[in-house]
Scaffold this active site. Structure first.
Site, PDB file in Angstrom:
ATOM      1  N   LYS A 103       0.809  -1.221   0.000  1.00  0.00           N
ATOM      2  CA  LYS A 103       0.000   0.000   0.000  1.00  0.00           C
ATOM      3  C   LYS A 103       0.845   1.277   0.000  1.00  0.00           C
ATOM      4  O   LYS A 103       2.041   1.249   0.270  1.00  0.00           O
ATOM      5  CB  LYS A 103      -0.961  -0.011   1.207  1.00  0.00           C
ATOM      6  N   ARG A 159      -3.359  -9.992   5.407  1.00  0.00           N
ATOM      7  CA  ARG A 159      -3.815 -10.048   4.007  1.00  0.00           C
ATOM      8  C   ARG A 159      -2.696  -9.537   3.101  1.00  0.00           C
ATOM      9  O   ARG A 159      -2.307  -8.370   3.209  1.00  0.00           O
ATOM     10  CB  ARG A 159      -5.073  -9.180   3.883  1.00  0.00           C
TER      11      ARG A 159
HETATM   12  C1  7PJ Z   1      -8.143  -4.266   2.473  1.00  0.00           C
HETATM   13  C2  7PJ Z   1      -9.229  -5.070   2.111  1.00  0.00           C
HETATM   14  C3  7PJ Z   1      -7.745  -4.221   3.835  1.00  0.00           C
HETATM   15  C4  7PJ Z   1      -9.517  -5.781   4.287  1.00  0.00           C
HETATM   16  C5  7PJ Z   1      -8.476  -4.045   0.359  1.00  0.00           C
HETATM   17  C6  7PJ Z   1      -5.619  -3.019  -1.421  1.00  0.00           C
HETATM   18  C7  7PJ Z   1      -6.969  -2.392  -1.355  1.00  0.00           C
HETATM   19  N1  7PJ Z   1      -9.903  -5.833   2.998  1.00  0.00           N
HETATM   20  N2  7PJ Z   1      -9.423  -4.919   0.784  1.00  0.00           N
HETATM   21  N3  7PJ Z   1      -8.473  -5.002   4.692  1.00  0.00           N
HETATM   22  N4  7PJ Z   1      -7.686  -3.644   1.354  1.00  0.00           N
HETATM   23  N5  7PJ Z   1     -10.167  -6.520   5.204  1.00  0.00           N
HETATM   24  O1  7PJ Z   1      -5.413  -4.211  -1.215  1.00  0.00           O
HETATM   25  O2  7PJ Z   1      -4.674  -2.224  -1.695  1.00  0.00           O
HETATM   26  O3  7PJ Z   1      -6.826  -3.518   4.259  1.00  0.00           O
HETATM   27  S1  7PJ Z   1      -8.356  -3.527  -1.305  1.00  0.00           S
END
Ligand code: 7PJ
Length: 278
Positions: A223, A257
């Protein structure tokens, strides 16, 4: 704190941090022409993430990156459901669906999704009702504002306390809708309506979310909070991503994640070996 999370017919242990692998479902992935080629690429990526140690695969059909366009229900279903079915028929893995739409939740659950990951924390019409009729775990993520404008000028009285208050409200509303607290996960939502400084405040104080009594999920992988701090392009953020994953896990995160599964699993295994010494 819950040690085993029941995700449909599969159980996820949370005694050590688990890695959730991100599957990129690009906008034109499943358009007619490229359907099978794109499908097999995605399935190869899933297989590799499983071999590398991911215990959850997260599929998202709506881009929630800052400034991203909205996606229709039909478009999102077309992006998510075929690949969900393909994964469930080939692999014995928990699939999480990154969505904020009740219809996408309903259809994903019917097709074997094991976790619902909602960056809007079930605030959209019908979502809490859909989930009340299931036993699946749900990730409630904090976001200030909307993806289109959330990075414009995020403001908090106290970023940590404001997010804790948000979670308390959302947890209560879930309970009132008939969703057991034991099914909820929380995620402070790195990059979702937060300045660079605020993101690092949250990372530094992640343990302050522990009194809420719910497993913490964290997504910092590649990010801007990494890119902007280190002045690195997206393809140069591995060291930063691993560092933030390690710190999050040290501060109590139970699910991380990520895009880079193998490297993250190695990093977390080192942490685990150190923690075993106490
Ligand atoms: C996240 C997400 C996060 C959760 C995305 C990206 C943006 N779901 N979906 N937490 N980020 N739970 O991956 O850059 O931080 S999409």
């Amino acid at each position: 704190m819950i040690e085993l999370l029941q995700c449909g017919d599969k159980t996820l242990p949370l005694h050590k941090p688990q890695v959730m692998g991100i599957l990129n479902v690009t906008p034109d992935s499943f358009s007619d022409g490229g359907k099978f080629k794109q499908h097999s690429t995605a399935l190869k990526q899933v297989e590799q993430m499983i071999v590398d140690g991911a215990t959850i695969i997260d599929i998202g059909g709506e881009s929630t990156r800052p400034g991203a366009d909205k996606v229709s229900v039909d478009e999102e279903l077309n992006r998510v459901i075929p690949i969900l079915c393909a994964i469930k028929s080939r692999f014995d893995i928990i699939v999480s669906i990154d969505t904020s739409k009740a219809q996408v939740m309903t259809e994903s659950i019917r097709q074997g999704a094991g976790i619902i990951n909602d960056v809007r924390a079930l605030q959209n019409e019908g979502c809490a009702e859909v989930l009340a009729n299931t036993d699946l775990p749900i990730c409630l993520m904090h976001m200030q504002g909307l993806p289109q404008t959330m990075q414009d000028n995020p403001k908090y009285e106290d970023v940590i306390n404001d997010i804790i208050t948000f979670f308390e409200k959302r947890i209560n509303e879930c309970l009132q809708a008939g969703i057991d607290k034991q099914r909820l996960l929380i995620d402070p939502g790195f990059g979702f309506g937060k300045t660079l400084e605020q993101n690092y405040q949250i990372l530094a104080h992640l343990h302050l979310f522990e009194p809420l009594g719910l497993p913490i999920l964290v997504g910092t992988s590649r990010k801007s909070m990494i890119g902007n701090l280190l002045n690195r392009n997206v393809d140069e953020r591995l060291a930063g991503s691993l560092s933030t994953a390690l710190i999050a896990a040290q501060h109590g995160a139970k699910i991380i994640r990520v895009h880079d599964v193998k490297e993250t699993v190695d990093t977390l295994n080192i942490l685990h070996a150190v923690q075993q010494q106490f």
